[in-house]
Write an enzyme that holds these catalytic residues in place. Sequence first.
Site, PDB file in Angstrom:
ATOM      1  CB  CYS A  36       4.933 -46.334 -76.379  1.00 37.41           C
ATOM      2  SG  CYS A  36       3.772 -46.386 -77.747  1.00 37.41           S
ATOM      3  CB  CYS A  39       1.722 -44.775 -75.869  1.00 33.34           C
ATOM      4  SG  CYS A  39       1.851 -46.498 -76.363  1.00 33.34           S
TER       5      CYS A  39
END
Length: 110
Positions: A36, A39
């Site tokens: 991600c 993230c």
Amino acid sequence: MRPEEAAVKEVTTASFEQDVLNADKPVLVDFWAEWCGPCRAVSPILEQIDGETEKLDVVKVNVDKEPDLAMRYGITSIPAMKLFQGGEVVHELIGARPKPAIEQELAQYL
């Protein structure tokens, strides 16, 4: 500070109760995954916040390694950050945000 000292603690299903639910101060749990991009963008911000305050702990839960925790807390998109206080979720942030925005969201709990 050495890089390994800066890293936010990784929490697992086995340690979640002790590290988060039974903590004596608020704990911000970052639900994330290695693949991600957002993230990875928010991770250094959370490391800074963790290093700058003693009023709050920041921990990470890898949703790919801990799918039961992700399901238990209704994680449908990441990054998702949930603030736990007294064993309960008291606030939630979804998506990557700049540091001032995260700090503003957390201010009322610190």
